[in-house]
Design a protein around this motif. Structure first.
Motif, short mmCIF file in Angstrom:
data_model
loop_
_atom_site.label_atom_id
_atom_site.label_comp_id
_atom_site.label_asym_id
_atom_site.label_seq_id
_atom_site.Cartn_x
_atom_site.Cartn_y
_atom_site.Cartn_z
N GLN A 72 0.83 -1.20 0.00
CA GLN A 72 0.00 0.00 0.00
C GLN A 72 0.87 1.26 0.00
N ASP A 73 2.00 1.21 0.72
CA ASP A 73 2.91 2.35 0.72
C ASP A 73 3.50 2.57 -0.67
N TYR A 74 3.79 1.47 -1.36
CA TYR A 74 4.29 1.55 -2.74
C TYR A 74 3.25 2.23 -3.64
N LEU A 75 1.97 1.86 -3.46
CA LEU A 75 0.90 2.49 -4.23
C LEU A 75 0.79 3.98 -3.90
N LEU A 76 1.03 4.33 -2.63
CA LEU A 76 1.01 5.74 -2.22
C LEU A 76 2.07 6.52 -2.98
N LYS A 77 3.27 5.95 -3.11
CA LYS A 77 4.35 6.61 -3.85
C LYS A 77 3.97 6.79 -5.32
N GLN A 78 3.37 5.74 -5.90
CA GLN A 78 2.96 5.82 -7.31
C GLN A 78 1.88 6.89 -7.51
N MET A 83 0.18 12.16 -9.48
CA MET A 83 -0.52 13.43 -9.26
C MET A 83 0.39 14.63 -9.53
N MET A 84 1.71 14.45 -9.34
CA MET A 84 2.64 15.55 -9.55
C MET A 84 3.11 15.64 -11.00
N HIS A 85 2.71 14.66 -11.83
CA HIS A 85 3.13 14.68 -13.23
C HIS A 85 2.51 15.88 -13.93
N PRO A 86 3.32 16.68 -14.65
CA PRO A 86 2.80 17.93 -15.23
C PRO A 86 1.69 17.75 -16.26
N GLU A 87 1.51 16.52 -16.78
CA GLU A 87 0.46 16.32 -17.77
C GLU A 87 -0.88 15.93 -17.14
N ILE A 190 -5.09 13.11 -1.97
CA ILE A 190 -4.55 11.83 -1.52
C ILE A 190 -5.35 11.32 -0.32
N GLU A 191 -5.69 12.24 0.60
CA GLU A 191 -6.45 11.82 1.79
C GLU A 191 -7.82 11.29 1.39
#
Length: 233
Positions: A72-78, A83-87, A190-191
């Protein structure tokens, strides 16, 4: 009988039948049992790229619950990266705000921005309804928050891959800018996903199991089961 348990399982959005239900229910029961035996200060995971020696406590890592929390933490990172991807829509808003703020504060957008921010998911609240024959988790909520990973960054100051080595005074100020915007734009999204989305349904199952185990530890302190099993790894 402290060695006999009955479990009532919420069917959720996709009611399962037969073997599928049994498999899923047994997984939740294993989460509950792991939550009983793993000391609460060891029930954490940490996939920080700066702390490879501090990913998961050894005993917790041997449980299915610990491994599922890592996933789940790995999914959080993904999710955060996407979400931060400029596109993406959110990513475009994030970077537009970053560039606007850096232009306002520094007169240019040609500056290194360190976007590494550790995102924590922490318990925020839990309500348990206690009945004469049991207890039910009736409400729970997980809080998503930022923690600027100061200690980890300290150890990696000289890493050429970090923006932090370029101009410390400007980068620290830029970190504040990007952190403020992360908190304003990305963290609420995210929350919401953590507490409502399909991606983190497994995490919510784990959390509810932990809540119930915490209730059990407090309510049945004198039971023989508690004395020989709980918090003993």
């Amino acid at each position: 009988n402290p060695l006999k348990f009955d479990f009532i399982v919420d069917q959720g959005d996709m009611p399962l039948q037969g073997e599928e239900f049994k498999k899923e229910a047994n997984k939740l029961i294993r989460y509950f049992m792991a939550s009983l035996t793993v000391p609460e200060d060891q029930a954490w995971v940490n996939l920080s790229p700066y702390e490879k020696d501090r990913i998961i406590p050894k005993d917790f890592g041997s449980t299915e619950m610990g491994q599922d929390m890592l996933a789940q933490d790995y999914l959080l990172k993904q999710l955060t990266a996407s979400m931060m991807h400029p596109e993406s829509e959110l990513g475009k808003r994030f970077w537009d705000r970053v560039y606007m703020k850096t232009q306002e504060k520094f007169g240019t957008t040609e500056l290194p921005v360190n976007t590494f921010n550790k995102i924590w998911i922490m318990p925020e609240k839990a309500f348990v309804y206690e009945h004469s024959k049991g207890a039910f988790v009736v409400e729970s909520h997980l809080k998503v928050m930022l923690e600027e990973d100061y200690l980890a960054l300290e150890h990696n100051k000289n890493n050429p891959n970090n923006a932090i080595g370029v101009d410390a005074s400007k980068t620290v100020k830029l970190d504040v800018v990007s952190t403020e915007i992360l908190r304003e734009i990305l963290i609420p999204e995210i929350e919401k996903e953590v507490n409502e989305g399909k991606m983190f349904a497994n995490l919510r199952q784990i959390y509810n199991s932990m809540i119930l185990a915490t209730w059990y530890k407090g309510a049945l302190k004198e039971s023989i089961f508690n004395q020989i099993y709980t918090d003993k790894n």
